[in-house]
Write a protein that holds these residues in place. Structure first.
Motif, short mmCIF file in Angstrom:
data_model
loop_
_atom_site.label_atom_id
_atom_site.label_comp_id
_atom_site.label_asym_id
_atom_site.label_seq_id
_atom_site.Cartn_x
_atom_site.Cartn_y
_atom_site.Cartn_z
N ALA A 165 0.84 -1.20 0.00
CA ALA A 165 0.00 0.00 0.00
C ALA A 165 0.87 1.26 0.00
N ARG A 166 0.23 2.41 -0.05
CA ARG A 166 0.89 3.71 0.04
C ARG A 166 0.57 4.37 1.37
N VAL A 167 1.47 5.18 1.86
CA VAL A 167 1.22 5.97 3.07
C VAL A 167 0.52 7.26 2.64
N GLY A 168 -0.56 7.59 3.36
CA GLY A 168 -1.30 8.80 3.02
C GLY A 168 -1.68 9.59 4.25
N SER A 169 -2.68 10.45 4.08
CA SER A 169 -3.17 11.29 5.18
C SER A 169 -4.69 11.23 5.22
N ALA A 170 -5.26 11.85 6.25
CA ALA A 170 -6.71 11.84 6.41
C ALA A 170 -7.43 12.48 5.23
N ASP A 171 -6.77 13.40 4.54
CA ASP A 171 -7.42 14.05 3.39
C ASP A 171 -7.65 13.11 2.22
N ASP A 172 -6.99 11.95 2.23
CA ASP A 172 -7.16 10.99 1.13
C ASP A 172 -8.56 10.40 1.08
#
Length: 296
Positions: A165-172
């Motif tokens: 997977a990819r690391v993201g943020s809450a905005d994703d």
């Protein structure tokens, strides 16, 4: 003689067993409430149930300080009984069982709620439930693009690499088809106004009336499904707090059984939320299925 069963049934089998139990008439509203007993270091949870040919009980300890000791936060076992004589039949690892049944219940709900082509998942959490939910959702939807959001940057990166997977943020969440929340957070993880109208949110991390993973905006915008209305109003802070704030009419809550049986109306053009607190009938159904699969 009691049979000691290792692990839990395969995820697809657990999903099928839970779906079949609801289609077969199991009423989640009829189950006894979870007993939670405070102790100095945490909680002791007792979860009994009876359905069909079986009965059973899960005993679980929740010890927040165990992380600093290098021990699991949640530990426990499940005792499966014959439904007529209440003779003990099998002993299961309660945590392995919980990890599978929680995600399997989410998949049963998501299979009805999520768009058929849902492929982009935003996953909050990096623990066993996050891993189990990815496996379960891939049983019912073509999940290909996974974004992981976690509190600890190094742990999040390691987990994301491990599951591809990819690391993201809450905005994703703004681009998500499915959002899964399986954390110990007590306050909302993301801004519900960012959710696309087609998205489905699954929240499983809390079972206390003063803790929540999703905000009032998410609840107010969504068609809300719960395992049992009585349990949600008793234990689901995501639901309780939104209702107290006037963002949710409890009378609009949809029970999981009605959803699976096709009795629920799902309005188009708005997000869908499945809030789970975990119930004893789920443990029993999955434990019984696992026991039967090992016999003869």
């Amino acid at each position: 003689m009691i049979t000691v069963l290792e692990g839990a049934p395969p995820m697809a089998a657990a999903i099928g067993a839970l779906r079949a139990s609801l289609l077969g008439g199991l009423d989640p509203e009829a189950g006894p409430p979870r007993s939670a007993v405070p102790v100095p270091q945490g909680q002791l949870l007792l979860m009994p149930a009876h359905w069909g040919s079986y009965a059973g009980v899960k005993v679980v300890s929740v010890t927040p300080g165990n992380a600093d000791r290098g021990l699991p936060r949640i530990q426990g076992n499940y005792l499966l009984l014959d439904g007529e004589t209440l003779t003990p039949l099998a002993l299961l690892d309660g945590i392995a069982l919980t990890n599978v049944r929680t995600a399997a219940v989410s998949a049963v709900a998501a299979d009805v709620l999520a768009a058929p082509d849902a492929s982009r998942l935003v996953l909050f959490g990096t623990g066993p439930q996050a891993r189990s939910h990815l496996e379960a959702l891939r049983c019912v939807r073509p999940v290909r693009d996974v974004v992981v959001v976690g509190r600890d940057a190094e742990r999040t990166r390691t987990f994301a690499d491990d599951i591809g997977a990819r690391v993201g943020s809450a905005d994703d969440v703004a681009d998500a088809d499915v959002v899964v929340c399986c954390t110990t957070a007590r306050t909302p993880l993301f801004d519900g106004s960012l959710l696309p109208a087609h998205s489905t949110v699954v929240a499983v991390g809390s079972h206390e009336p003063d803790a929540r993973e999703v905000d009032e905006r998410t609840v107010g915008r969504s068609t809300v499904v719960v395992e049992a209305v009585s349990a949600a109003l008793r234990e689901a802070g995501d639901i309780v707090l939104a209702a107290q704030a006037g963002a949710l009419d409890p009378g609009t809550l949809i029970g999981l059984a009605d959803l699976v049986r096709g009795k629920a109306q799902l309005p188009p053009g708005r997000p869908r939320l499945f809030k789970s607190v975990g119930m004893a009938w789920q443990d029993l159904v999955v434990a019984a299925a696992h026991f039967e699969a090992t016999q003869g």
